[in-house]
Design a protein around this motif. Sequence first.
Motif, PDB file in Angstrom:
ATOM      1  N   GLU A  55       0.797  -1.223   0.000  1.00 40.62           N
ATOM      2  CA  GLU A  55       0.000   0.000   0.000  1.00 40.62           C
ATOM      3  C   GLU A  55       0.836   1.282   0.000  1.00 40.62           C
TER       4      GLU A  55
ATOM      5  N   SER B 259       3.226   1.799  -3.182  1.00 44.98           N
ATOM      6  CA  SER B 259       2.405   2.086  -4.358  1.00 44.98           C
ATOM      7  C   SER B 259       1.920   3.533  -4.341  1.00 44.98           C
ATOM      8  N   ASN B 260       1.469   4.006  -3.186  1.00 51.49           N
ATOM      9  CA  ASN B 260       0.972   5.377  -3.107  1.00 51.49           C
ATOM     10  C   ASN B 260       2.088   6.402  -3.316  1.00 51.49           C
TER      11      ASN B 260
ATOM     12  N   GLY C 299      -2.309  -1.534  -3.740  1.00 51.04           N
ATOM     13  CA  GLY C 299      -2.234  -0.101  -3.992  1.00 51.04           C
ATOM     14  C   GLY C 299      -3.499   0.519  -4.527  1.00 51.04           C
TER      15      GLY C 299
END
Length: 499
Positions: free
Chosen positions: A107, A110-111, A159
């Motif tokens: 998460e 990916s952000n 993500g």
Amino acid sequence: MIKTMALETTEKSSSTIQTDPEKHVDASSVSSGADAPLAFDPRLEKTWRKIDYCLIPVVAMFYFLSFLDRSNIGNARVAGLQKDLKMSNKEYSIALTVTYVPYIVAEMPSNLVLKAVGPNLLLPTLLTLWGIATTLQGVVKSYKGLLACRFFLGLFEGGVFPGLVLYLSFWYPRQRLQWRISAFFSSASISGAFSGLLAYGIINMDGVGNRPGWAWIFILEGLFTVLFGLSSFLFLPSTPDDARFLNAEEKEYVKSQLRETGATGLSEAADKFSWYEVRQAFLLPQVWMLAIVFFFDGALVYGLAYFTPSIVQSLGYTAARAQLFSVPPFACAFFVMMIGSYISDRYGCRGFISMFCGCLCIIGFSVYLTAESAQVKYGTLFLNITGAYCAAPALSTWGANNAAPHIRRATAIAIGFIMTNAGGILVTWLLGSLSPPPLYRKATITLLIFAALMVVVSGMNLYYLWSQNKKKAVIRATTSRSEEKPGLGDRSAWFEYSL
């Protein structure tokens, strides 16, 4: 109607425009010399609808497929997956947990790279890859094969939700954001309803191609995801500047309104990667209070997403009817979610919506524990699913609204969703093996406590943000912006927190 906002006034609606350059909410406090925003123009307000029509259906489909492909294992379980692969309840919980571990790990990275890689490339790639992983679940012959598929499913899906929330913040001012987040998150409740309907129809394919009905659930839904992922490369724009459906005047109007509310994606200086901004996100009290609430709501959402068909079946319904009867509570959640999001955007009351949703769950779980009738127990799903699902977009928007600049916001959003999925890990064990049907007593009591704590911690966060806004109002009344240290982001006195 156009209003001129006083310094101490918070945003009241999405049509409220500030016109004094010294009152701009420059979230990054970096580009204070940005061009003055365009004057409010009712003719250009149609731009938001144009963005809605072109963007929201695509984003909603992304999340619909994400939630469908992650939670359809609950429908497959009722259709015979657990029996055919000779899994115990403990092994079923492990299969769900294996999804969450890579999901959580993926998460934040990916952000953080979303803007650099481009959402128009990263998000469709992830969608296509997890569609392949979903499809392969339909051809596995062993428990170990299922675990491998669930691992990669979590890795590629990790993500998506935080990425979509961050992506929409590139396009919409803060007070326009929750309705749009709800518009795509509502697809989760639709997927809960649609998954039951699909499963009800697909399990009739049992024996086709020498495959059981539960295998076709994965194969058909996964293949559709792959096809949509490949096609989405063609029509998902990266930023307003890249939108072919907007003309030059509309693009400038959108960017002007984003500058007014301290939204993300305004300048290279504000948006470039910085470990300092990552650390700053970890130091924000509102991020951690919301992270706690995200954990509780994650347990509620994923527990109900994965186990509603099993809960309905435990009340005495056949496997086929359990698929069908899981539809109405999710459909109810969809309508209530959209109403709640409109109210939240219109009146700026993210915190109160979150607390109201927690109260719905408190009532629902309390009645489920005490009722003897199977029909009444089934009826509590309308309260529980509605409360859990309606809280999610309010919390997501609340977190995105109150962190800036871009990297700080991206990190804060990722922290929230990491905690959401940590709650998902817990509940897979509570409902999967530690709390047996039909009452699921231990799990129900735990989720009841979580719902109560959601209300308490949401109230604490609401009070904290309100008190910070009061302090900022005093600073704005006694000093000029030129005296403020640059680079404060959301800590700037000219950045008012969303309540």
